[in-house]
Design a protein around this motif. Structure first.
Motif, PDB file in Angstrom:
ATOM      1  N   PHE A 274       0.796  -1.224   0.000  1.00 65.54           N
ATOM      2  CA  PHE A 274       0.000   0.000   0.000  1.00 65.54           C
ATOM      3  C   PHE A 274       0.829   1.275   0.000  1.00 65.54           C
ATOM      4  N   GLY A 275       2.104   1.189   0.350  1.00 65.35           N
ATOM      5  CA  GLY A 275       2.930   2.389   0.452  1.00 65.35           C
ATOM      6  C   GLY A 275       3.010   3.155  -0.853  1.00 65.35           C
ATOM      7  N   GLY A 276       2.824   4.472  -0.780  1.00 62.33           N
ATOM      8  CA  GLY A 276       2.909   5.312  -1.972  1.00 62.33           C
ATOM      9  C   GLY A 276       1.685   5.272  -2.848  1.00 62.33           C
ATOM     10  N   ASN A 277       0.547   4.788  -2.296  1.00 60.93           N
ATOM     11  CA  ASN A 277      -0.678   4.746  -3.114  1.00 60.93           C
ATOM     12  C   ASN A 277      -1.124   6.158  -3.497  1.00 60.93           C
ATOM     13  N   MET A 278      -1.975   6.254  -4.496  1.00 62.02           N
ATOM     14  CA  MET A 278      -2.325   7.546  -5.085  1.00 62.02           C
ATOM     15  C   MET A 278      -3.000   8.497  -4.099  1.00 62.02           C
ATOM     16  N   LEU A 279      -3.860   7.984  -3.245  1.00 60.70           N
ATOM     17  CA  LEU A 279      -4.524   8.856  -2.279  1.00 60.70           C
ATOM     18  C   LEU A 279      -3.509   9.460  -1.312  1.00 60.70           C
ATOM     19  N   ALA A 280      -2.600   8.621  -0.839  1.00 56.04           N
ATOM     20  CA  ALA A 280      -1.559   9.114   0.066  1.00 56.04           C
ATOM     21  C   ALA A 280      -0.697  10.160  -0.619  1.00 56.04           C
ATOM     22  N   MET A 281      -0.335   9.914  -1.850  1.00 50.01           N
ATOM     23  CA  MET A 281       0.535  10.848  -2.559  1.00 50.01           C
ATOM     24  C   MET A 281      -0.180  12.168  -2.863  1.00 50.01           C
ATOM     25  N   ALA A 282      -1.486  12.112  -3.104  1.00 47.76           N
ATOM     26  CA  ALA A 282      -2.240  13.350  -3.287  1.00 47.76           C
ATOM     27  C   ALA A 282      -2.197  14.182  -2.014  1.00 47.76           C
ATOM     28  N   ALA A 283      -2.342  13.515  -0.868  1.00 56.64           N
ATOM     29  CA  ALA A 283      -2.289  14.204   0.424  1.00 56.64           C
ATOM     30  C   ALA A 283      -0.896  14.773   0.675  1.00 56.64           C
ATOM     31  N   VAL A 284       0.134  13.999   0.377  1.00 53.97           N
ATOM     32  CA  VAL A 284       1.510  14.445   0.599  1.00 53.97           C
ATOM     33  C   VAL A 284       1.834  15.674  -0.248  1.00 53.97           C
ATOM     34  N   ASN A 285       1.520  15.617  -1.522  1.00 56.87           N
ATOM     35  CA  ASN A 285       1.845  16.742  -2.405  1.00 56.87           C
ATOM     36  C   ASN A 285       1.137  18.021  -1.973  1.00 56.87           C
ATOM     37  N   ALA A 286      -0.130  17.906  -1.589  1.00 58.55           N
ATOM     38  CA  ALA A 286      -0.874  19.084  -1.149  1.00 58.55           C
ATOM     39  C   ALA A 286      -0.292  19.632   0.154  1.00 58.55           C
ATOM     40  N   THR A 287       0.092  18.741   1.065  1.00 55.93           N
ATOM     41  CA  THR A 287       0.659  19.164   2.348  1.00 55.93           C
ATOM     42  C   THR A 287       2.006  19.851   2.168  1.00 55.93           C
ATOM     43  N   LEU A 288       2.885  19.227   1.385  1.00 58.72           N
ATOM     44  CA  LEU A 288       4.230  19.783   1.214  1.00 58.72           C
ATOM     45  C   LEU A 288       4.218  21.110   0.462  1.00 58.72           C
ATOM     46  N   ASP A 289       3.271  21.273  -0.449  1.00 61.03           N
ATOM     47  CA  ASP A 289       3.178  22.544  -1.165  1.00 61.03           C
ATOM     48  C   ASP A 289       2.943  23.708  -0.201  1.00 61.03           C
ATOM     49  N   LEU A 290       2.247  23.429   0.895  1.00 59.82           N
ATOM     50  CA  LEU A 290       1.961  24.465   1.880  1.00 59.82           C
ATOM     51  C   LEU A 290       3.070  24.607   2.917  1.00 59.82           C
ATOM     52  N   VAL A 291       3.571  23.478   3.423  1.00 54.13           N
ATOM     53  CA  VAL A 291       4.533  23.524   4.527  1.00 54.13           C
ATOM     54  C   VAL A 291       5.925  23.922   4.052  1.00 54.13           C
ATOM     55  N   PHE A 292       6.370  23.360   2.941  1.00 50.07           N
ATOM     56  CA  PHE A 292       7.721  23.653   2.452  1.00 50.07           C
ATOM     57  C   PHE A 292       7.742  24.988   1.709  1.00 50.07           C
ATOM     58  N   ASN A 293       7.442  26.010   2.464  1.00 49.94           N
ATOM     59  CA  ASN A 293       7.381  27.373   1.966  1.00 49.94           C
ATOM     60  C   ASN A 293       8.084  28.248   2.994  1.00 49.94           C
ATOM     61  N   ASN A 294       9.046  29.042   2.559  1.00 46.78           N
ATOM     62  CA  ASN A 294       9.868  29.812   3.499  1.00 46.78           C
ATOM     63  C   ASN A 294       9.049  30.722   4.395  1.00 46.78           C
ATOM     64  N   GLU A 295       8.044  31.352   3.827  1.00 45.89           N
ATOM     65  CA  GLU A 295       7.203  32.253   4.626  1.00 45.89           C
ATOM     66  C   GLU A 295       6.433  31.471   5.696  1.00 45.89           C
ATOM     67  N   PHE A 296       5.896  30.325   5.310  1.00 44.02           N
ATOM     68  CA  PHE A 296       5.156  29.491   6.259  1.00 44.02           C
ATOM     69  C   PHE A 296       6.069  29.031   7.388  1.00 44.02           C
ATOM     70  N   LEU A 297       7.263  28.547   7.052  1.00 40.62           N
ATOM     71  CA  LEU A 297       8.190  28.050   8.068  1.00 40.62           C
ATOM     72  C   LEU A 297       8.679  29.174   8.982  1.00 40.62           C
ATOM     73  N   SER A 298       8.859  30.357   8.434  1.00 44.93           N
ATOM     74  CA  SER A 298       9.243  31.507   9.264  1.00 44.93           C
ATOM     75  C   SER A 298       8.154  31.813  10.284  1.00 44.93           C
ATOM     76  N   GLU A 299       6.905  31.689   9.860  1.00 44.34           N
ATOM     77  CA  GLU A 299       5.789  31.920  10.777  1.00 44.34           C
ATOM     78  C   GLU A 299       5.757  30.862  11.875  1.00 44.34           C
ATOM     79  N   VAL A 300       6.099  29.620  11.532  1.00 41.24           N
ATOM     80  CA  VAL A 300       6.154  28.567  12.540  1.00 41.24           C
ATOM     81  C   VAL A 300       7.216  28.892  13.589  1.00 41.24           C
TER      82      VAL A 300
END
Length: 383
Positions: A266-292
């Motif tokens: 099951f590792g790397g299934n499409m639903l999981a990868m959709a969630a990962v890509n959406a999450t990383l697009d938001l978190v791996f952002n310099n402005e977001f991390l600075s706010e954290v």
């Protein structure tokens, strides 16, 4: 009568809906959630971007074998590599699987079996994960553990410099011990561990299951100490609640994980990868991390008021991962906080752990601290 194995001491609360920092139980009571699934929903509950990505993927395809190409995996791996010291990624389903795979990779790549870990660590509940964990209570009753693990005191420079273990495949550690009490590592200790690995031609494995994906204000917590790990394990916040984990490794380790050497259904299934890509697009952002970072500094600063209370021994943490160590067990205080509408959890018997979402509002942190001060200063609470 419950037909579930009683592996959890469950609270008498069932959450029926949640959004952002807030959760509502089946009785309608509203809670400020500073657990977030134990550092899992880093973007808060029910985040619209992640929800939308999963819903879109639901109508396309959920799962195929990893024998097929998977563009969503490639995109997610590219984001993890771009924000880490690694070059290659293996996707799995959980933190325990990620640590299991990291241990397998280190042993196979080096041809050595000894692995050094640290007291009070936690690396999962598989046999390799339990063996790596420096807490006897995790292992009680399960018979012989996987051999080859050696435990040193955490944050102890002398213990590293005098370690006599030979044929070391890897040293494995958490930059902030989560389950062990929210214990941040000292920068000089982490540098000493890295130097030790280089001296012994051992791999450095950083367990970022709880600290990774922005929790400490960097993409990964090891960045605070300028480390260069060979293997990174990650899960929890990676899919903002969707079950997923990953091993990130250096390019030189690629040959050890050749076709047939490791796998997952099951590792790397499409639903999981959709969630990962959406999450990383938001978190791996310099402005977001600075706010954290800013929010983490604010939280720890405001918690200094808690430190003045007689029962509080120490306040510590990194980013939005904080622990309040008390001179006595905190179970009754955590129960009292739930009654006040604040969800927190322990980290060992004497530590209250706070894990708000990374996009928590300042007013929500103020509200949480007010509740904590009220409860910890209330002499009528029975402990």
């Amino acid at each position: 009568m419950s037909h579930l194995f009683q592996t959890y001491s469950r609270w008498n609360i069932e959450i029926k809906e949640a959004a952002g920092s807030w959760a509502i139980d089946t009785s309608g009571k509203k809670y400020l959630d500073f657990i977030q699934g134990i550092a899992v929903t880093n973007l808060g509950h029910n985040h619209p971007n992640v929800n939308q990505a999963i819903k879109k993927q639901l109508d396309q395809v959920w799962h195929v074998s990893n024998l097929f190409e998977n563009g969503l995996q490639e995109k997610a791996a590219e984001k993890l590599v771009a924000n880490s010291s690694g070059d290659l990624v293996f996707f799995c389903n959980s933190g325990a699987e990620a640590n299991e795979g990291a241990i397998k990779l280190a042993r196979k790549a080096t041809g050595k079996t000894n692995i050094v870990t640290f007291l009070h660590s936690f690396h999962g509940r598989t046999y390799a994960g339990m063996a790596a964990t420096g807490q006897d209570k995790i292992k009680t009753g399960f018979g012989p553990m996987l051999e080859g693990f050696h435990y040193l005191p955490y944050n102890d420079l002398e213990a590293i410099s005098t370690c006599k273990v030979n044929d070391i495949a890897a040293v494995m550690l958490e930059v902030v011990q989560g389950e062990g009490g929210v214990n941040p590592a000292k920068a000089e200790f982490l540098q000493a561990v890295q130097a030790f690995c280089q001296k012994h031609q051992a791999l450095l494995i950083i367990d970022e299951i709880q600290t990774g994906i922005g929790r400490t204000g960097e993409a990964f917590a090891y960045e605070h100490a300028n480390l260069d790990p060979d293997i990174i394990s990650v899960a929890k916040g990676l899919g903002n609640g969707f079950p997923v984990g990953a091993i990130i490794g250096k390019k030189a380790l690629g040959e050890a994980f050749s076709p047939g050497s490791h796998g997952t259904t099951f590792g790397g299934n499409m639903l999981a990868m959709a969630a990962v890509n959406a999450t990383l697009d938001l978190v791996f952002n310099n402005e977001f991390l600075s706010e954290v970072k800013e929010k983490g500094a604010y939280l720890l600063s405001k918690l200094q008021a808690v430190k003045q209370l007689n029962i509080v021994k120490e306040v510590r943490g990194k980013g939005l991962m904080a622990g309040i160590e008390c001179y006595q067990p905190v179970g009754e205080y955590i129960t009292a906080l739930r009654k006040q509408g604040l969800l927190v959890l322990p980290a060992g018997p004497n530590v209250i752990r706070l894990l708000p979402p990374l996009n928590v509002e300042t007013i929500e942190m103020d509200q949480a601290i007010e509740a904590i001060i009220h409860v910890l200063s209330n002499e009528t609470v029975t402990v």
